[in-house]
Design an enzyme around this catalytic site. Sequence first.
Site, mmCIF file in Angstrom:
data_model
loop_
_atom_site.group_PDB
_atom_site.id
_atom_site.type_symbol
_atom_site.label_atom_id
_atom_site.label_comp_id
_atom_site.label_asym_id
_atom_site.label_seq_id
_atom_site.Cartn_x
_atom_site.Cartn_y
_atom_site.Cartn_z
ATOM 1 N N ASP A 1 3.765 1.491 7.199
ATOM 2 C CA ASP A 1 3.583 0.118 6.665
ATOM 3 C C ASP A 1 4.096 0.054 5.243
ATOM 4 O OD1 ASP A 1 2.776 -2.455 6.084
ATOM 5 O OD2 ASP A 1 0.655 -1.965 5.986
ATOM 6 N N GLU B 1 3.892 -7.988 -0.109
ATOM 7 C CA GLU B 1 3.350 -8.427 1.186
ATOM 8 C C GLU B 1 1.863 -8.149 1.277
ATOM 9 O OE1 GLU B 1 2.198 -8.646 5.304
ATOM 10 O OE2 GLU B 1 2.077 -6.851 4.063
ATOM 11 N N GLU B 2 1.413 -7.095 0.593
ATOM 12 C CA GLU B 2 0.021 -6.682 0.724
ATOM 13 C C GLU B 2 -0.939 -7.543 -0.090
ATOM 14 O OE1 GLU B 2 -0.695 -4.864 3.019
ATOM 15 O OE2 GLU B 2 0.871 -3.390 3.395
ATOM 16 N N HIS C 1 -2.729 1.415 6.118
ATOM 17 C CA HIS C 1 -3.752 1.221 5.079
ATOM 18 C C HIS C 1 -4.757 2.362 5.026
ATOM 19 C CE1 HIS C 1 -3.149 -3.439 4.807
ATOM 20 N NE2 HIS C 1 -2.030 -2.781 5.067
ATOM 21 N N ASP D 1 6.453 -2.828 -0.802
ATOM 22 C CA ASP D 1 5.204 -2.538 -1.522
ATOM 23 C C ASP D 1 4.235 -1.844 -0.564
ATOM 24 O OD1 ASP D 1 5.165 -5.125 -0.180
ATOM 25 O OD2 ASP D 1 3.113 -5.330 -0.925
ATOM 26 N N ASP E 1 7.090 -5.111 11.063
ATOM 27 C CA ASP E 1 5.917 -4.773 10.251
ATOM 28 C C ASP E 1 4.629 -4.908 11.047
ATOM 29 O OD1 ASP E 1 4.420 -4.096 8.007
ATOM 30 O OD2 ASP E 1 4.373 -6.137 7.228
ATOM 31 N N ARG F 1 -10.557 -16.619 10.816
ATOM 32 C CA ARG F 1 -9.254 -16.588 11.506
ATOM 33 C C ARG F 1 -9.392 -17.494 12.716
ATOM 34 N NH1 ARG F 1 -6.369 -12.124 8.688
ATOM 35 N NH2 ARG F 1 -7.844 -11.862 6.998
ATOM 36 N N HIS G 1 8.969 -5.130 3.972
ATOM 37 C CA HIS G 1 8.439 -5.061 2.599
ATOM 38 C C HIS G 1 8.365 -3.620 2.120
ATOM 39 C CE1 HIS G 1 4.193 -3.798 3.438
ATOM 40 N NE2 HIS G 1 4.358 -4.441 4.562
HETATM 41 ZN ZN ZN Z 1 -0.072 -3.664 5.192
HETATM 42 ZN ZN ZN Z 2 3.072 -4.442 6.206
#
Ligand code: ZN
Ligand code: ZN
Length: 467
Positions: A118, A152-153, A440, A89, A176, A349, A87
């Site tokens: 990322d 993706e984010e 991030h 983005d 990723d 989760r 990805h």
């Molecule tokens: Zn990410």
């Molecule tokens: Zn990612």
Amino acid sequence: MTINWQQEAEKLEPQLLSDLTTLLKINSERDTDHQTKAYPLGPGPAKALEAFLTIAERDGFKTFNVDNVAGRIELGSGDEIFGLFGHVDVVPAGPGWQTDPFVPVIKDGKIYGRGTSDDKGPSIAAYYALKLIRDLGLPINKKIHFIIGTDEESEWVGIHRYLETQPAPDFGFSPDAEFPIINGEKGIASFKIDQKPIAAAPAELTLTNFSAGIRPNMVPQVATATITGDLPETFATQATAWADEAGVKLTLTLGNPTTIEVVGKGAHAQEPKDGKNAGTYLANLLADLPFDPAGKAYLLMVAKYLHNDSRGKLLGINYTDKLMGELTASPDIFTFTQDGEQSVLVNVRYPQGTDADTIRDQIETTLGADKVTVSISGHAQGPHYVPGDDPLVKTLLQTFTDHTGIPGHEQVIGGGTYGRIIKRGVAFGAQMPGQENVMHQANEYMPIKDIITAVAIYADAISRLVK
Ligand code: ZN
Ligand code: ZN
């Protein structure tokens, strides 16, 4: 033919870094405030996609653009499709950068910038792996589709549009995450707990507002409560001592109304223990005070069933699977007003062996169907697992070990990667074992030698899988 993959990858470094720099300079965070018909997710993600496809076209690859929200780079032919899922983005830059997040800087062998690890860095590594396989003229007996997402984010709009309109690969991996492999991902679901209306009655204190959390997948860093009425005289001293012991920052603004802010520590919801949930801490501080019935019930519920309960034991939803590990629960959005919403959103989760409907029922049973309603918020994603004896997993782990000397092993995580979009999909690299995870975060970087090693590993692995 024996190929020295590492040596071949090293030759590509200057051109790779130049192309990566082009991508990093584009701020490609989701920006729907500036969406247009041509740019449904805002201009940034589409421009990063366009730049990536332009690089591939320059190098002679066939490409395809899916409505500016996803794209594909193609190589080879055959009956089966091998997929790569990256990805372009990025998450917003956020505060705390020492350099401009969109002007890449190389220092001490590391390239700094939003998206370096990322996922622009690993994606460009996977692209150069394809280029290397083609330029070396190695046998390819499958179609290779390198699929690039632009969302993706957040919502996965791009990858979903792609799968609705284009053929899904038969097997593949997403560059990723981390090495050696991620071949299992827990199920992800958010549960909204709504408190049922409670009749008002006179009380010394009224909780007029309680709020914490900004995203359903993040442990709240900040929580605020607004209170009317007179707090006990000893409250300020007790609260300060409590904050010291709890390790949170407390700001008390006495008056009418009084406001109380607690700052804990934010974290990804997939491991709530990494954070300090400001919402549950604040409720814990206030729960014993003489509040109005609705405020009191809300605070007690949070303090009794949601505080320091990362495995959902108090909620009655704890579950462990031998293979996929423990269920985690993270209360991430708190909303309380006297006349409006009185709710908590809990992000869960869960491993295989339980499911979202069961968890919903369990929460409602624990909290009492007479007191709350519990609903699944948004789209729940089931657990995903590709067995360790699948040739895809075996080949990727063997290739990783052949290149690094590090033994490979299966890994299951609580996060969600594009690996889960097809049945035989996993995540593979590009973060090396022992390397700090800076995704991030401010000052995100990737060691350049790790990008080059990823090119070598990816090229070798893909070559083994498609020949
Ligand atoms: Zn990410
Ligand atoms: Zn990612």
